[in-house]
Scaffold this active site. Structure first.
Site, PDB file in Angstrom:
ATOM      1  CE1 TYR A 173      -4.230   1.638   0.386  1.00  0.00           C
ATOM      2  CE2 TYR A 173      -3.093   3.005   1.997  1.00  0.00           C
ATOM      3  CZ  TYR A 173      -4.192   2.759   1.178  1.00  0.00           C
ATOM      4  OH  TYR A 173      -5.244   3.648   1.171  1.00  0.00           O
ATOM      5  CB  SER A 198       1.308  -5.413   2.966  1.00  0.00           C
ATOM      6  OG  SER A 198       0.413  -4.583   3.680  1.00  0.00           O
ATOM      7  CD  GLN A 199      -2.305  -2.011  -2.400  1.00  0.00           C
ATOM      8  OE1 GLN A 199      -3.208  -1.211  -2.222  1.00  0.00           O
ATOM      9  NE2 GLN A 199      -1.197  -1.680  -3.050  1.00  0.00           N
ATOM     10  CG  ASP A 229       1.085  -7.511  10.698  1.00  0.00           C
ATOM     11  OD1 ASP A 229       0.784  -6.310  10.841  1.00  0.00           O
ATOM     12  OD2 ASP A 229       1.199  -8.056   9.589  1.00  0.00           O
ATOM     13  CG  HIS A 257       2.601  -4.892   8.054  1.00  0.00           C
ATOM     14  ND1 HIS A 257       1.747  -5.958   7.826  1.00  0.00           N
ATOM     15  CD2 HIS A 257       2.549  -4.123   6.928  1.00  0.00           C
ATOM     16  CE1 HIS A 257       1.208  -5.832   6.621  1.00  0.00           C
ATOM     17  NE2 HIS A 257       1.684  -4.736   6.059  1.00  0.00           N
TER      18      HIS A 257
END
Length: 325
Positions: free
Chosen positions: A91, A188-189, A274, A303
Site C-alpha cells: 500500500y 501486505s496489499q 502484526d 508488519h
C-alpha cells in the site's frame, strides 16, 4: 507491539464463516470478461541501464477499462524461456526502480513488477507511474480504501484486481517467459492482490502471499487501530448509515472469499505481532485456502514479517516446486 491477537494454537484452527454475496462468481466473471474484450496491448520498451546480467523493459498494458498500467519487466539473460514472478506492491508504493527488483532475476526468474494504479505518488523510495482515471462519485476518506466503497461496481479494488489479473497475461505474452511457470507474489496489499489473482486465474503455478492485507475486513477494522484499515473506520464514523452497504461491497473483495477458491500451491507468511494485518486475518485466509499450502510464522515480528528471511524461504519453496514439475 505485544501479542494482541489469538494464541497460535487457536490461530491454526481459526476458520471463520465467510460473508459471501450470492453473485460473487458472476460479478468477477462479468468483470474479467469485460476486461478481456479489450486489447491487452502490451508494450515492452527496452530500458537503458548498465545491468549487464539482465534485460530491463519499461512495460505498459491496458488494464481495467483500457487504462494504461505501468511496470518493470526484468529478465535474466538465458538460453530459453524462464519462470516469471508477477510482483504486486504494498500500500502506497509504486513500481520503484529496476535495480530494486534484481533478487528474482539473480535466482533465474523473470520478474514483472506491476504498478498499483493511483499509488506511489508520494513515495520517494518507490515512486509510481500509473494514474487511476476513474473516481467514485461518493464521499471517501483520504487514501484509497473507501474510494467508490458504496457500490462494488465502483470500488477501487475492482480496478486494481482486474489490472493484476491482466498482468499475468502480460507476463505470458513475453517470449522470454515460460507461460506454464508464472507465479504471483506480494506482501501486505501486494499479498492480498496475489491471493485474489491466484483464485481468479487458477492457471498460475503458485502464489507467494506475505502478511496479506484486504482480508477478513470485518475483524480487521474491529481489532486494529492502524491504517489502512482505519480509513474504513474513519469513513464509517461520519457516514453512519452506510455500514451495511460498505461491508456488502467489501465482501466482493475479501481475501477469505478468494482463498476459498484458491487451488494452486501457496506459501503464506504471518507475523504474530502484526497490528497492521492482524494474524487472525491472515490465518483465516490461509485456513480457507483449498490448494496445497504452507505458512511461515514469525512470532516476534510486526508488519515487516519475515523480511529477507522470508525471501529466502520463497527461493527455496519455488526452487523445489518448479524443479518437481
Amino acid at each position: 507491539m505485544p501479542l494482541f491477537d489469538l494464541p497460535l494454537e487457536r490461530l491454526r484452527e481459526y476458520r471463520p464463516e465467510r460473508d459471501e454475496p450470492a453473485d460473487f462468481d458472476d460479478f468477477w466473471a462479468r468483470t474479467l470478461a469485460e476486461a478481456a474484450a479489450l486489447d491487452l496491448a502490451p508494450v515492452f520498451t527496452p530500458y537503458e541501464i548498465p545491468l549487464p546480467a539482465v534485460e530491463v523493459f519499461d512495460v505498459s498494458f491496458a488494464g481495467w477499462d483500457g487504462h494504461r498500467i505501468n511496470g518493470w519487466f526484468v529478465v535474466p539473460k538465458a538460453d530459453g524461456p524462464v519462470p516469471c514472478v508477477v510482483q504486486y506492491i504494498g500500500y502506497s508504493g509504486g513500481r520503484g526502480f529496476p535495480h530494486d527488483h534484481l533478487a528474482w532475476p539473480a535466482a533465474g526468474y523473470a520478474v514483472l513488477v506491476v504498478d498499483t494504479r493511483g499509488q506511489g505518488g508520494a513515495n520517494i523510495n518507490a515512486p509510481g507511474a500509473t494514474a487511476d482515471p476513474h473516481g467514485g462519485g461518493s464521499p471517501q476518506a483520504p487514501g484509497m480504501m473507501t474510494r467508490g466503497i458504496l457500490a462494488p461496481e465502483d470500488y477501487y479494488y475492482r480496478r486494481v484486481f482486474t489490472d493484476a489479473v491482466r498482468a499475468v497475461d502480460v507476463a505470458a505474452a513475453h517470449p522470454a517467459v515460460d507461460g506454464g511457470r508464472i507465479v504471483v507474489s506480494g506482501g501486505s496489499q501486494g499479498g492480498g492482490i496475489a491471493q485474489a489473482v491466484a483464485a481468479l486465474r487458477g492457471e498460475v503455478r503458485a502464489a507467494l502471499v506475505d502478511v496479506p492485507f484486504l482480508t477478513h475486513f470485518r475483524r480487521a477494522v474491529e481489532i486494529t487501530g492502524r491504517d489502512p484499515y482505519q480509513e474504513i473506520v474513519r469513513f464509517l464514523a461520519t457516514q453512519r448509515g452506510s455500514a451495511d452497504q460498505v461491508f456488502r461491497t467489501l465482501s466482493y473483495f475479501d481475501g477469505l472469499n478468494f482463498a476459498a477458491r484458491g487451488r494452486v500451491p501457496a506459501l503464506y507468511s504471518v507475523a504474530l505481532m502484526d497490528d497492521v494485518c492482524p494474524p487472525s486475518t491472515v490465518f483465516a485466509a490461509y485456513n480457507h485456502w483449498q490448494g496445497p499450502k504452507e505458512i511461515a510464522v514469525w512470532p516476534w515480528n510486526n508488519h515487516e514479517g519475515g523480511g529477507g528471511f522470508q525471501k529466502e524461504e520463497q527461493f527455496r519453496y519455488l526452487h523445489k516446486l518448479l524443479s518437481d514439475r
